[in-house]
Write an enzyme that holds these catalytic residues in place. Structure first.
Site, short mmCIF file in Angstrom:
data_model
loop_
_atom_site.label_atom_id
_atom_site.label_comp_id
_atom_site.label_asym_id
_atom_site.label_seq_id
_atom_site.Cartn_x
_atom_site.Cartn_y
_atom_site.Cartn_z
CB VAL A 1 3.41 14.51 -2.42
CG1 VAL A 1 2.41 13.44 -1.96
CG2 VAL A 1 2.70 15.59 -3.23
NE ARG B 1 17.63 17.41 -5.66
CZ ARG B 1 17.09 18.46 -5.07
NH1 ARG B 1 17.84 19.40 -4.53
NH2 ARG B 1 15.78 18.58 -4.97
CD GLU C 1 -9.58 9.29 -3.93
OE1 GLU C 1 -10.29 8.31 -3.71
OE2 GLU C 1 -9.89 10.21 -4.71
CB VAL D 1 -8.16 12.32 -10.01
CG1 VAL D 1 -9.16 13.26 -10.66
CG2 VAL D 1 -7.65 11.32 -11.03
CB ILE E 1 -11.42 16.04 -3.91
CG1 ILE E 1 -11.08 17.54 -3.81
CG2 ILE E 1 -12.91 15.83 -3.98
CD1 ILE E 1 -11.50 18.33 -5.04
CE LYS F 1 -4.77 16.57 -11.69
NZ LYS F 1 -4.63 17.97 -11.28
N1 HSE Z 1 -0.59 21.21 -11.01
C1 HSE Z 1 -1.82 20.64 -10.58
C2 HSE Z 1 -2.85 21.72 -10.33
C3 HSE Z 1 -1.70 19.82 -9.32
O1 HSE Z 1 -2.55 22.90 -10.47
O2 HSE Z 1 -3.96 21.37 -10.02
C4 HSE Z 1 -1.19 18.46 -9.55
O3 HSE Z 1 -2.00 17.76 -10.44
#
Ligand code: HSE
Length: 434
Positions: free
Chosen positions: A17, A49, A131, A134, A138, A207
């Site tokens: 990310v 790293r 944002e 969750v 979206i 979430k």
């Molecule tokens: N591992 C999560 C998923 C994504 O599969 O939706 C990050 O919250």
């Protein structure tokens, strides 16, 4: 009026990310400047790293000393994409103490310590935006925090974990068992080497806690969320679901009690009718259904994970927080004024689909029906089928109940297990979305 002095951003974490956030900040710099009203400058990137090659990022910005970066004194906004509880919690606190607003994608931390972090942001007159924590790309937190701020949300039901949705979708469409579908998800990079957080529902529960707090203007912590993973869902559960015109999804369900005096928050697999909008959410997509008093039913759908989608949500927050900084204002903070208790799972009212292996002889159906009645659970449908493998003396009995408190339903199952004529309970699943 365009300000020429840039707003300085510190990026904590530069994985899937973080590197996308840095890339978009660079490639969209002119647009971001125009939208914010001032240039945004990546002032430092804290990583574990430092030797790793990071394309498009000036090596001079890389540091392993995140604390020193935050204490420089000139950072306006901190973007935290490290994840986990520590060191993220301490670093976010340090950011606030040093005058920086924070954009975070850290669902685990917000679900556990959201109240303390919001309080720290408020104490220092700064923003905490999340944002990306969750459902990835979206837009959900902001619509619920802002667009629906004048309405009353009564229910939220959603698929908020892409990995498990991919696995369940594979099981549904191919007839595969759990392990086979998990192996495919791992091979395609959807599931992590250790999939526990996803398949046991911890990710979805974090979430759910965040969304419940926003939806009901109360505090819901991770420990308040009832959680069941989806590792026990079998191919035969899917076969039963199909016979009922249903599929199986791992759902996060948040509800305000009818009297408005309490809320419930839960994550578990459930059968939902194929006609429900959530049934058609395929592969690793997420979707959240929000029911509000005035707005009615709203559906939010899209990619819930991955570098670019999550970075999109982070960048949206970054723009909002930078605009607030320029306006010397803050956006909405925590809204937990209702202080509603979170009821235990036993008080949730739901329906069960129960599949039993029973002795095929006179009186068994009556005995089973009596057990339901003794627990105050009303039966909706019963389907019985004699089985060849039992030499004609065994049958499969599938019972679907009307709505009843979860405690009554689990008490019924416990009592059924004790009957001599019940050879086994093949599957128990809640039925939702009808
Ligand atoms: N591992 C999560 C998923 C994504 O599969 O939706 C990050 O919250």
């Amino acid at each position: 009026m365009m300000r020429t002095r840039p707003l300085k951003v510190a990026l904590l974490g530069c994985g899937v990310v973080g590197s996308e956030v840095a890339r978009i900040m660079t490639t969209h710099a002119d647009d971001l400047t125009a939208r914010i009203g001032a240039p945004v400058e990546l002032a430092g990137v804290a990583v574990r790293r430092p030797s790793k090659v990071r394309e498009g990022i000036d090596p001079a910005l890389i540091t392993t000393d995140a604390t020193a970066l935050l204490k420089r004194g000139d950072i306006d906004v901190v973007v935290e994409v490290i994840g986990g509880i520590e060191p993220a919690r301490t670093l976010i606190t340090t950011a606030f103490e040093n005058g920086a607003s924070v954009v975070s994608a850290n669902k685990a931390l917000l679900a556990q310590d959201g109240a303390a972090l919001h309080a720290a942001a408020e104490q220092h007159g700064l923003d905490l935006y999340y944002e990306a924590a969750v459902a990835g790309a979206i837009p959900l937190v902001r619509p619920m925090r802002e667009s629906l701020a004048g309405d009353k949300i009564n229910r939220v039901m959603g698929i908020v974990n892409g990995t498990t949705n991919f696995i369940l979708d594979k099981m549904d469409s191919t007839g595969a068992g759990y392990q086979e579908a998990l192996d495919e998800a791992t091979a395609l990079g959807y599931a992590e080497a250790d999939p526990t957080a996803d398949v046991e529902g911890y990710d979805a529960a974090a979430k759910a806690a965040i969304l419940a707090g926003i939806a009901f203007h109360t505090r819901v912590r991770l420990d308040d969320v009832y959680r069941e993973g989806m590792t026990e869902v079998s191919a035969s559960d899917f076969a039963s679901a199909k016979r009922m015109g249903c599929t199986i999804k791992l759902l996060a369900i948040l509800e305000r009690a009818a009297d408005g005096e309490s809320v419930t928050a839960r994550v578990h697999p459930a059968m939902i009718p194929l006609t429900h909008p959530l049934a058609s959410v395929r592969e690793a997509y997420n979707a959240v259904f929000v029911e509000a008093e005035a707005a009615g039913r709203l559906m939010f759908y899209g990619p819930g994970a991955g570098g670019s989608p999550t970075a999109s949500a982070v960048l949206g927050d970054l723009v909002a927080v930078c605009r607030n900084k320029l306006a010397e204002a803050t956006g909405p903070g925590e809204s937990a004024y209702t202080q509603l208790p979170v009821s235990p799972m036993g008080e949730v009212v739901t329906r069960y689909h129960i599949s039993l292996d029973v002795a095929d002889k006179p009186g068994v159906l009556a005995q089973v029906a009596t057990t339901f009645a003794e627990h105050g659970v009303s039966i909706d449908t019963v389907r019985q089928q004699g089985r060849q493998d039992g030499g004609g003396t065994e049958a499969s009995l599938v019972v679907v109940t009307h709505r009843a408190p979860d405690a009554a339903l689990s008490g019924t199952v416990e009592a059924l297990r004790k009957l001599d004529t019940v050879r086994g309970v093949a599957s128990i699943m809640r039925v939702e979305g009808e």
